[in-house]
Scaffold this active site. Structure first.
Site, PDB file in Angstrom:
ATOM      1  N   PRO A   1      15.859  29.951   8.500  1.00  0.00           N
ATOM      2  CA  PRO A   1      16.298  28.742   9.178  1.00  0.00           C
ATOM      3  C   PRO A   1      15.196  27.718   9.457  1.00  0.00           C
ATOM      4  O   PRO A   1      14.050  28.076   9.725  1.00  0.00           O
ATOM      5  CB  PRO A   1      16.872  29.257  10.500  1.00  0.00           C
ATOM      6  CG  PRO A   1      16.404  30.649  10.631  1.00  0.00           C
ATOM      7  CD  PRO A   1      16.164  31.173   9.258  1.00  0.00           C
ATOM      8  N   ASN A   2      15.600  26.486   9.367  1.00  0.00           N
ATOM      9  CA  ASN A   2      14.777  25.308   9.704  1.00  0.00           C
ATOM     10  C   ASN A   2      13.694  24.985   8.683  1.00  0.00           C
ATOM     11  O   ASN A   2      12.972  23.994   8.842  1.00  0.00           O
ATOM     12  CB  ASN A   2      14.134  25.443  11.105  1.00  0.00           C
ATOM     13  CG  ASN A   2      15.166  25.527  12.202  1.00  0.00           C
ATOM     14  OD1 ASN A   2      16.042  24.674  12.285  1.00  0.00           O
ATOM     15  ND2 ASN A   2      15.097  26.553  13.036  1.00  0.00           N
TER      16      ASN A   2
ATOM     17  N   ARG B   1       0.342  31.709  18.380  1.00  0.00           N
ATOM     18  CA  ARG B   1       1.312  30.759  18.922  1.00  0.00           C
ATOM     19  C   ARG B   1       1.997  31.395  20.145  1.00  0.00           C
ATOM     20  O   ARG B   1       1.388  32.194  20.834  1.00  0.00           O
ATOM     21  CB  ARG B   1       2.301  30.377  17.816  1.00  0.00           C
ATOM     22  CG  ARG B   1       1.604  29.713  16.622  1.00  0.00           C
ATOM     23  CD  ARG B   1       2.584  29.321  15.532  1.00  0.00           C
ATOM     24  NE  ARG B   1       3.582  28.379  16.040  1.00  0.00           N
ATOM     25  CZ  ARG B   1       4.712  28.060  15.386  1.00  0.00           C
ATOM     26  NH1 ARG B   1       4.958  28.613  14.202  1.00  0.00           N
ATOM     27  NH2 ARG B   1       5.566  27.196  15.901  1.00  0.00           N
TER      28      ARG B   1
ATOM     29  N   ARG C   1       9.331  18.583  10.691  1.00  0.00           N
ATOM     30  CA  ARG C   1       9.350  19.590  11.736  1.00  0.00           C
ATOM     31  C   ARG C   1       7.927  19.902  12.188  1.00  0.00           C
ATOM     32  O   ARG C   1       7.121  20.384  11.396  1.00  0.00           O
ATOM     33  CB  ARG C   1       9.978  20.828  11.109  1.00  0.00           C
ATOM     34  CG  ARG C   1       9.927  22.029  11.948  1.00  0.00           C
ATOM     35  CD  ARG C   1      10.348  23.260  11.183  1.00  0.00           C
ATOM     36  NE  ARG C   1      10.418  24.331  12.137  1.00  0.00           N
ATOM     37  CZ  ARG C   1      10.450  25.611  11.838  1.00  0.00           C
ATOM     38  NH1 ARG C   1      10.450  25.991  10.571  1.00  0.00           N
ATOM     39  NH2 ARG C   1      10.476  26.514  12.764  1.00  0.00           N
TER      40      ARG C   1
ATOM     41  N   GLU D   1       6.351  39.608   3.226  1.00  0.00           N
ATOM     42  CA  GLU D   1       6.788  38.639   4.242  1.00  0.00           C
ATOM     43  C   GLU D   1       5.723  37.569   4.376  1.00  0.00           C
ATOM     44  O   GLU D   1       4.529  37.893   4.461  1.00  0.00           O
ATOM     45  CB  GLU D   1       6.975  39.353   5.585  1.00  0.00           C
ATOM     46  CG  GLU D   1       7.330  38.382   6.715  1.00  0.00           C
ATOM     47  CD  GLU D   1       7.611  39.103   8.016  1.00  0.00           C
ATOM     48  OE1 GLU D   1       8.482  40.000   8.038  1.00  0.00           O
ATOM     49  OE2 GLU D   1       6.954  38.762   9.017  1.00  0.00           O
TER      50      GLU D   1
ATOM     51  N   HIS E   1       4.454  33.698   6.197  1.00  0.00           N
ATOM     52  CA  HIS E   1       4.615  32.645   7.197  1.00  0.00           C
ATOM     53  C   HIS E   1       3.623  31.536   6.900  1.00  0.00           C
ATOM     54  O   HIS E   1       2.465  31.807   6.547  1.00  0.00           O
ATOM     55  CB  HIS E   1       4.359  33.193   8.605  1.00  0.00           C
ATOM     56  CG  HIS E   1       5.331  34.263   8.956  1.00  0.00           C
ATOM     57  ND1 HIS E   1       6.637  33.987   9.297  1.00  0.00           N
ATOM     58  CD2 HIS E   1       5.219  35.612   8.936  1.00  0.00           C
ATOM     59  CE1 HIS E   1       7.275  35.121   9.490  1.00  0.00           C
ATOM     60  NE2 HIS E   1       6.444  36.130   9.272  1.00  0.00           N
TER      61      HIS E   1
ATOM     62  N   ALA F   1      12.507  32.169  12.149  1.00  0.00           N
ATOM     63  CA  ALA F   1      12.679  32.740  13.502  1.00  0.00           C
ATOM     64  C   ALA F   1      13.325  34.124  13.465  1.00  0.00           C
ATOM     65  O   ALA F   1      13.104  34.941  14.367  1.00  0.00           O
ATOM     66  CB  ALA F   1      13.500  31.797  14.374  1.00  0.00           C
TER      67      ALA F   1
ATOM     68  N   TYR G   1       3.212  22.673  10.776  1.00  0.00           N
ATOM     69  CA  TYR G   1       3.723  22.993   9.433  1.00  0.00           C
ATOM     70  C   TYR G   1       3.288  22.003   8.350  1.00  0.00           C
ATOM     71  O   TYR G   1       3.618  22.205   7.182  1.00  0.00           O
ATOM     72  CB  TYR G   1       5.250  23.090   9.474  1.00  0.00           C
ATOM     73  CG  TYR G   1       5.760  24.207  10.357  1.00  0.00           C
ATOM     74  CD1 TYR G   1       5.528  25.537  10.014  1.00  0.00           C
ATOM     75  CD2 TYR G   1       6.449  23.939  11.539  1.00  0.00           C
ATOM     76  CE1 TYR G   1       5.972  26.568  10.819  1.00  0.00           C
ATOM     77  CE2 TYR G   1       6.908  24.968  12.350  1.00  0.00           C
ATOM     78  CZ  TYR G   1       6.660  26.286  11.995  1.00  0.00           C
ATOM     79  OH  TYR G   1       7.103  27.316  12.790  1.00  0.00           O
TER      80      TYR G   1
ATOM     81  N   ASN H   1      10.395  34.495   3.835  1.00  0.00           N
ATOM     82  CA  ASN H   1       9.962  33.894   5.093  1.00  0.00           C
ATOM     83  C   ASN H   1      11.213  33.852   5.966  1.00  0.00           C
ATOM     84  O   ASN H   1      12.011  32.922   5.867  1.00  0.00           O
ATOM     85  CB  ASN H   1       9.414  32.479   4.880  1.00  0.00           C
ATOM     86  CG  ASN H   1       8.900  31.880   6.186  1.00  0.00           C
ATOM     87  OD1 ASN H   1       9.188  32.397   7.268  1.00  0.00           O
ATOM     88  ND2 ASN H   1       8.150  30.796   6.091  1.00  0.00           N
TER      89      ASN H   1
HETATM   90  C1  DQA Z   1       7.499  30.607  10.443  1.00  0.00           C
HETATM   91  C2  DQA Z   1       7.055  31.113  11.826  1.00  0.00           C
HETATM   92  C3  DQA Z   1       8.263  31.445  12.707  1.00  0.00           C
HETATM   93  O1  DQA Z   1       7.836  31.908  13.967  1.00  0.00           O
HETATM   94  C4  DQA Z   1       9.118  30.209  12.897  1.00  0.00           C
HETATM   95  O2  DQA Z   1      10.269  30.524  13.643  1.00  0.00           O
HETATM   96  C5  DQA Z   1       9.452  29.523  11.623  1.00  0.00           C
HETATM   97  C6  DQA Z   1       8.456  29.431  10.559  1.00  0.00           C
HETATM   98  C7  DQA Z   1       6.305  30.165   9.568  1.00  0.00           C
HETATM   99  O3  DQA Z   1       6.497  30.028   8.357  1.00  0.00           O
HETATM  100  O4  DQA Z   1       5.218  29.929  10.081  1.00  0.00           O
HETATM  101  O5  DQA Z   1      10.539  28.952  11.481  1.00  0.00           O
HETATM  102  O6  DQA Z   1       8.139  31.678   9.776  1.00  0.00           O
END
Ligand code: DQA
Length: 154
Positions: free
Chosen positions: A13-14, A111, A21, A102, A104, A81, A26, A78
């Site tokens: 998500p997102n 954080r 964002r 995995e 990120h 959240a 990011y 990835n």
């Molecule tokens: C994320 C880190 C997560 O904590 C966050 O909720 C994201 C992006 C990252 O790529 O740094 O949406 O996965």
């Protein structure tokens, strides 16, 4: 000629909001930039890449279940959240035997405290974080390494 290997990249998500964002965390590049980066980095390493994104946990689980076909040489995920609380994605990952990494973009360990906990990493071979888009490129190299090790072990 050996068949082309395909990697599945799953983004949670997102992540389509990249560029808009929290750019201080990011960066300013967009989701389209990420997809182009993934295709280019995969091609450099001789892989094809399928990219899937969803804001919904169930859709991610269903996509991972479909990956049981064994069609993928590796999985990069990835979970965004969902990383921090999805036992459903953890279970879906456990079923897959291909190398799983995995990733990120950000450093989840410096954080908010809830981000330091990854539920899903336990079902993966490795976790890579804090390298922006390069986290995904590093994941491709780790998958290549694991595939080489498995081939030698046979
Ligand atoms: C994320 C880190 C997560 O904590 C966050 O909720 C994201 C992006 C990252 O790529 O740094 O949406 O996965």
């Amino acid at each position: 000629m050996a068949p082309v290997k395909t990697l599945l990249v799953v983004n949670g998500p997102n992540l389509t909001m990249l560029g808009r964002r929290e750019p201080t965390i990011y960066g300013s590049e967009t989701y389209e930039d990420l997809q182009n980066f993934l295709r280019a980095e995969a091609a450099k390493r001789g892989y094809l890449v399928e990219i899937f994104q969803s804001n919904s946990e169930g859709e991610i689980v269903t996509r991972l279940n479909r990956a049981m076909s064994g069609r993928y040489s590796g999985i990069i995920i990835n979970p965004a959240a969902y990383t921090h609380y999805s036992y459903a994605i953890y279970d879906a990952l456990l079923m897959l035997s291909a190398p799983k990494v995995e990733v990120h973009l950000s450093n989840i360990y410096n954080r908010e405290s809830f981000r330091s906990q990854s539920v899903t990493a336990g079902a993966c071979d490795r976790q890579i974080f804090g390298r922006g888009f390069f986290s995904y490129a590093d994941a491709m190299d780790v998958i290549t390494m694991i595939l080489d090790e498995r081939a030698k072990g046979q």
